[in-house]
Design an enzyme around this catalytic site. Structure first.
Site, mmCIF file in Angstrom:
data_model
loop_
_atom_site.group_PDB
_atom_site.id
_atom_site.type_symbol
_atom_site.label_atom_id
_atom_site.label_comp_id
_atom_site.label_asym_id
_atom_site.label_seq_id
_atom_site.Cartn_x
_atom_site.Cartn_y
_atom_site.Cartn_z
ATOM 1 N N PHE A 12 0.820 -1.224 0.000
ATOM 2 C CA PHE A 12 0.000 0.000 0.000
ATOM 3 C C PHE A 12 0.857 1.279 0.000
ATOM 4 O O PHE A 12 0.842 2.059 -0.959
ATOM 5 C CB PHE A 12 -0.939 -0.063 1.221
ATOM 6 C CG PHE A 12 -1.573 1.231 1.639
ATOM 7 C CD1 PHE A 12 -2.191 2.061 0.717
ATOM 8 C CD2 PHE A 12 -1.558 1.623 2.982
ATOM 9 C CE1 PHE A 12 -2.784 3.259 1.111
ATOM 10 C CE2 PHE A 12 -2.152 2.812 3.388
ATOM 11 C CZ PHE A 12 -2.754 3.630 2.451
ATOM 12 N N THR A 136 6.091 2.903 12.600
ATOM 13 C CA THR A 136 4.705 3.211 12.974
ATOM 14 C C THR A 136 4.630 3.879 14.351
ATOM 15 O O THR A 136 5.519 3.689 15.194
ATOM 16 C CB THR A 136 3.884 1.894 13.003
ATOM 17 O OG1 THR A 136 2.678 2.096 13.709
ATOM 18 C CG2 THR A 136 4.636 0.785 13.746
ATOM 19 N N ASP A 137 3.541 4.618 14.571
ATOM 20 C CA ASP A 137 3.329 5.199 15.907
ATOM 21 C C ASP A 137 2.935 4.127 16.929
ATOM 22 O O ASP A 137 2.945 4.377 18.134
ATOM 23 C CB ASP A 137 2.266 6.314 15.870
ATOM 24 C CG ASP A 137 0.894 5.857 15.384
ATOM 25 O OD1 ASP A 137 0.743 4.669 14.998
ATOM 26 O OD2 ASP A 137 -0.039 6.689 15.385
ATOM 27 N N GLU A 138 2.598 2.920 16.453
ATOM 28 C CA GLU A 138 2.122 1.880 17.377
ATOM 29 C C GLU A 138 3.212 1.400 18.330
ATOM 30 O O GLU A 138 2.917 0.799 19.357
ATOM 31 C CB GLU A 138 1.502 0.709 16.590
ATOM 32 C CG GLU A 138 0.398 1.201 15.670
ATOM 33 C CD GLU A 138 -0.476 0.117 15.054
ATOM 34 O OE1 GLU A 138 -0.571 -0.978 15.609
ATOM 35 O OE2 GLU A 138 -1.079 0.412 14.011
ATOM 36 N N TYR A 162 2.642 -7.242 16.218
ATOM 37 C CA TYR A 162 3.042 -6.342 15.123
ATOM 38 C C TYR A 162 3.889 -5.193 15.659
ATOM 39 O O TYR A 162 5.017 -4.964 15.206
ATOM 40 C CB TYR A 162 1.800 -5.797 14.391
ATOM 41 C CG TYR A 162 2.101 -4.579 13.532
ATOM 42 C CD1 TYR A 162 2.942 -4.675 12.428
ATOM 43 C CD2 TYR A 162 1.554 -3.312 13.846
ATOM 44 C CE1 TYR A 162 3.239 -3.545 11.645
ATOM 45 C CE2 TYR A 162 1.840 -2.204 13.068
ATOM 46 C CZ TYR A 162 2.682 -2.324 11.971
ATOM 47 O OH TYR A 162 2.982 -1.208 11.208
ATOM 48 N N LYS A 166 7.882 -4.273 15.125
ATOM 49 C CA LYS A 166 8.343 -2.994 14.550
ATOM 50 C C LYS A 166 9.260 -2.275 15.547
ATOM 51 O O LYS A 166 10.249 -1.655 15.155
ATOM 52 C CB LYS A 166 7.151 -2.091 14.184
ATOM 53 C CG LYS A 166 6.309 -2.562 13.024
ATOM 54 C CD LYS A 166 7.043 -2.605 11.679
ATOM 55 C CE LYS A 166 7.372 -1.235 11.123
ATOM 56 N NZ LYS A 166 7.931 -1.341 9.735
HETATM 57 P P1 NAD Z 1 1.458 -3.618 3.263
HETATM 58 O O1 NAD Z 1 1.156 -4.812 4.085
HETATM 59 O O2 NAD Z 1 0.392 -3.037 2.389
HETATM 60 O O3 NAD Z 1 2.700 -3.917 2.316
HETATM 61 C C1 NAD Z 1 3.839 -4.608 2.740
HETATM 62 C C2 NAD Z 1 4.655 -4.981 1.518
HETATM 63 O O4 NAD Z 1 5.843 -5.664 1.965
HETATM 64 C C3 NAD Z 1 3.940 -5.938 0.540
HETATM 65 O O5 NAD Z 1 4.159 -5.527 -0.786
HETATM 66 C C4 NAD Z 1 4.594 -7.285 0.823
HETATM 67 O O6 NAD Z 1 4.612 -8.155 -0.324
HETATM 68 C C5 NAD Z 1 5.997 -6.855 1.211
HETATM 69 N N1 NAD Z 1 6.674 -7.854 2.051
HETATM 70 C C6 NAD Z 1 6.171 -8.470 3.158
HETATM 71 N N2 NAD Z 1 7.075 -9.348 3.640
HETATM 72 C C7 NAD Z 1 8.166 -9.261 2.836
HETATM 73 C C8 NAD Z 1 9.427 -9.898 2.824
HETATM 74 N N3 NAD Z 1 9.750 -10.807 3.753
HETATM 75 N N4 NAD Z 1 10.319 -9.561 1.871
HETATM 76 C C9 NAD Z 1 10.004 -8.647 0.924
HETATM 77 N N5 NAD Z 1 8.816 -8.018 0.869
HETATM 78 C C10 NAD Z 1 7.905 -8.330 1.815
HETATM 79 O O7 NAD Z 1 2.007 -2.549 4.287
HETATM 80 P P2 NAD Z 1 1.866 -0.951 4.281
HETATM 81 O O8 NAD Z 1 0.601 -0.583 4.950
HETATM 82 O O9 NAD Z 1 2.167 -0.436 2.914
HETATM 83 O O10 NAD Z 1 3.058 -0.565 5.272
HETATM 84 C C11 NAD Z 1 4.371 -0.331 4.784
HETATM 85 C C12 NAD Z 1 5.276 0.027 5.945
HETATM 86 O O11 NAD Z 1 4.780 1.188 6.604
HETATM 87 C C13 NAD Z 1 5.374 -1.062 7.012
HETATM 88 O O12 NAD Z 1 6.708 -1.129 7.451
HETATM 89 C C14 NAD Z 1 4.444 -0.573 8.115
HETATM 90 O O13 NAD Z 1 4.877 -1.034 9.376
HETATM 91 C C15 NAD Z 1 4.611 0.930 7.986
HETATM 92 N N6 NAD Z 1 3.460 1.740 8.420
HETATM 93 C C16 NAD Z 1 2.203 1.461 7.961
HETATM 94 C C17 NAD Z 1 1.137 2.278 8.354
HETATM 95 C C18 NAD Z 1 -0.260 2.041 7.829
HETATM 96 O O14 NAD Z 1 -1.199 2.726 8.269
HETATM 97 N N7 NAD Z 1 -0.476 1.159 6.884
HETATM 98 C C19 NAD Z 1 1.353 3.359 9.216
HETATM 99 C C20 NAD Z 1 2.660 3.606 9.675
HETATM 100 C C21 NAD Z 1 3.701 2.797 9.256
HETATM 101 P P1 TYD Z 2 -6.560 -1.147 11.276
HETATM 102 O O1 TYD Z 2 -6.963 -0.529 9.974
HETATM 103 O O2 TYD Z 2 -6.377 -2.627 11.327
HETATM 104 O O3 TYD Z 2 -5.243 -0.378 11.744
HETATM 105 P P2 TYD Z 2 -4.450 -0.455 13.179
HETATM 106 O O4 TYD Z 2 -4.935 -1.609 13.944
HETATM 107 O O5 TYD Z 2 -3.036 -0.638 12.723
HETATM 108 O O6 TYD Z 2 -4.688 0.854 13.836
HETATM 109 O O7 TYD Z 2 -7.630 -0.757 12.364
HETATM 110 C C1 TYD Z 2 -7.937 0.593 12.656
HETATM 111 C C2 TYD Z 2 -8.920 0.605 13.814
HETATM 112 O O8 TYD Z 2 -10.156 0.047 13.395
HETATM 113 C C3 TYD Z 2 -8.469 -0.246 14.987
HETATM 114 O O9 TYD Z 2 -8.843 0.414 16.206
HETATM 115 C C4 TYD Z 2 -9.230 -1.542 14.843
HETATM 116 C C5 TYD Z 2 -10.523 -1.082 14.197
HETATM 117 N N1 TYD Z 2 -11.156 -2.061 13.259
HETATM 118 C C6 TYD Z 2 -12.526 -2.368 13.400
HETATM 119 O O10 TYD Z 2 -13.221 -1.852 14.298
HETATM 120 N N2 TYD Z 2 -13.076 -3.240 12.500
HETATM 121 C C7 TYD Z 2 -12.352 -3.832 11.514
HETATM 122 O O11 TYD Z 2 -12.914 -4.659 10.744
HETATM 123 C C8 TYD Z 2 -10.965 -3.491 11.384
HETATM 124 C C9 TYD Z 2 -10.127 -4.106 10.302
HETATM 125 C C10 TYD Z 2 -10.421 -2.586 12.279
#
Ligand code: NAD
Ligand code: TYD
Length: 359
Positions: A12, A136-138, A162, A166
């Protein structure tokens, strides 16, 4: 010409970042995207760029040291932007080990290969090389409903496998900076939303279910708070930190946009109603009656909220996209990419969904 090695670029945020970078720099940069293409990685996310002569895709696991070393040996990499990770909290509760493997071990491999390629005999690094670890902020744990923000100085207190994995990865990056003076930065960002997000995460899951008249699962009381940031703003922050940030620093990135999950769901329903044409049969399906409270997530963090003061003061970054506008852009994207959603929700997704949501 700068060469970027992006990990996890088929996911993503990674794919949005690659689109952002080509839009901004065009032919001035080269990007090599290494991705294992897990369930979350989708080559369709990069269709528009895959024919560019300055884009290369390598299918490899970041834990595969030989494969990563080969990329460094064959290319003069200037920047690493490390996104690859297992990213979904719910999956981490069921399968913690794969999170440790990819997020911790994979980060160790990336750090070690970059260090080996960039370090000079006297222990200094080739000029201009930089590694950015996307986190991540988590890792900071959970805030009280009425209390405070996450700062770069907030102690780490992760709760889910998770966020713990991280946090482990962040600590490794910090250790490389402290021990080897390795040229890196860490960004800790809040929840992202936007195009290409896999519908296991709240916002695309709700959009997809609502359009099909399926139940909208809300964990617990629906009052958990997340700080939502439009993904392009995150991509911009990453680029700004790499170009203007002080090396060895951590920067928090956040949306100044705290919302309870139930508010998010209601905004999505309202926006879908506004955007669907009167004669669209889906209009009759989208309704608050679909909201279904389900069992809470184990160890569910109550509130996340980032104070992005440092990145604003030092670098001038701020969240540009207001939620109202960002959610419209996101929904419009999902309207225009029905096939994308159909493809990612066929097959394994059905199995995941029925095991995860018994509704
Ligand atoms: P995502 O799950 O959509 O994408 C992860 C990607 O990494 C995928 O393309 C997957 O194929 C690849 N991948 C997974 N394991 C792998 C491996 N062993 N080797 C090579 N590639 C691999 O994740 P995202 O939401 O795009 O998040 C990207 C980064 O940003 C992550 O490090 C996540 O912790 C961080 N992040 C995400 C969010 C969020 O809201 N989604 C917020 C803050 C930080
Ligand atoms: P999520 O998108 O999984 O992100 P994160 O857990 O990394 O913050 O979830 C966002 C919030 O939404 C989280 O508090 C969990 C809640 N949630 C639901 O209530 N229903 C759902 O089906 C999902 C996927 C998440």
């Amino acid at each position: 010409m700068r060469t970027y090695l992006v990990t996890g670029g088929a996911g993503f945020i990674g794919s949005n970042y690659i689109h952002y970078m080509f839009k901004k720099y065009g032919d001035e940069i080269r990007i090599i995207n290494v991705d294992a293409l897990t369930y979350a990685g989708n080559p369709e996310n990069l269709r528009e760029v895959e024919k560019r002569p300055n884009y290369t895709f390598v299918k490899a696991d970041i834990c595969d040291r030989e494969a990563i070393e080969k990329i460094f040996a064959e290319n003069d990499i200037d920047r690493v932007v490390h996104f690859a990770a297992e990213s979904h909290v719910d999956r981490s509760i069921v399968y913690p080990e794969v999170f440790v493997q990819t997020n911790v071990l994979g980060t160790a491999v990336m750090l070690n290969c970059a260090k080996k390629a960039w370090e000079q005999p006297d222990g200094t690094y080739l000029p201009g090389k930089r590694f950015l670890h996307v986190s991540t902020d988590e890792v900071y744990g959970s805030l009280e409903e009425d209390g405070g923000y996450f700062y770069e100085t907030t102690p780490y207190a992760p709760h889910s496998p998770y966020s713990a994995s991280k946090a482990g990865a962040d600590m490794l990056v910090k250790s490389y900076m402290d021990t080897y003076h390795f040229p890196a930065n860490i960004t800790n960002c809040s929840n992202n939303y936007g195009p290409y997000q896999f519908p296991e995460k709240l916002i695309p899951l709700i959009i997809n279910n609502a359009l099909q008249g399926k139940k909208l699962p809300v964990y617990g009381d629906g009052k958990n708070v997340r700080d939502w940031l439009y993904v392009e703003d995150h991509a911009k922050a990453i680029d700004m930190v790499q170009e203007q940030g002080r090396l060895f620093e951590t920067y928090n990135v956040g949306g100044h946009n705290e919302k309870q999950n139930i508010e998010i769901i209601k905004i999505i329903i309202e926006t879908l109603q506004e955007m669907l044409p009167a004669d669209d049969p889906r209009k009759a399906l989208v309704s608050e009656d679909l909201i279904t409270y389900v069992e809470d997530r184990k160890g569910h963090d109550r509130r996340y909220a980032i104070a992005p003061d440092k990145i604003k003061a030092e670098i001038g970054w701020y969240p540009e996209t207001m939620f109202k506008e960002g959610i419209k852009k996101t929904i419009a994207w999902y309207f225009e990419h029905e096939d994308w959603m159909k493809n990612v929700t066929s097959g394994d997704y059905q199995k995941y969904y029925s095991e995860m949501y018994k509704i």
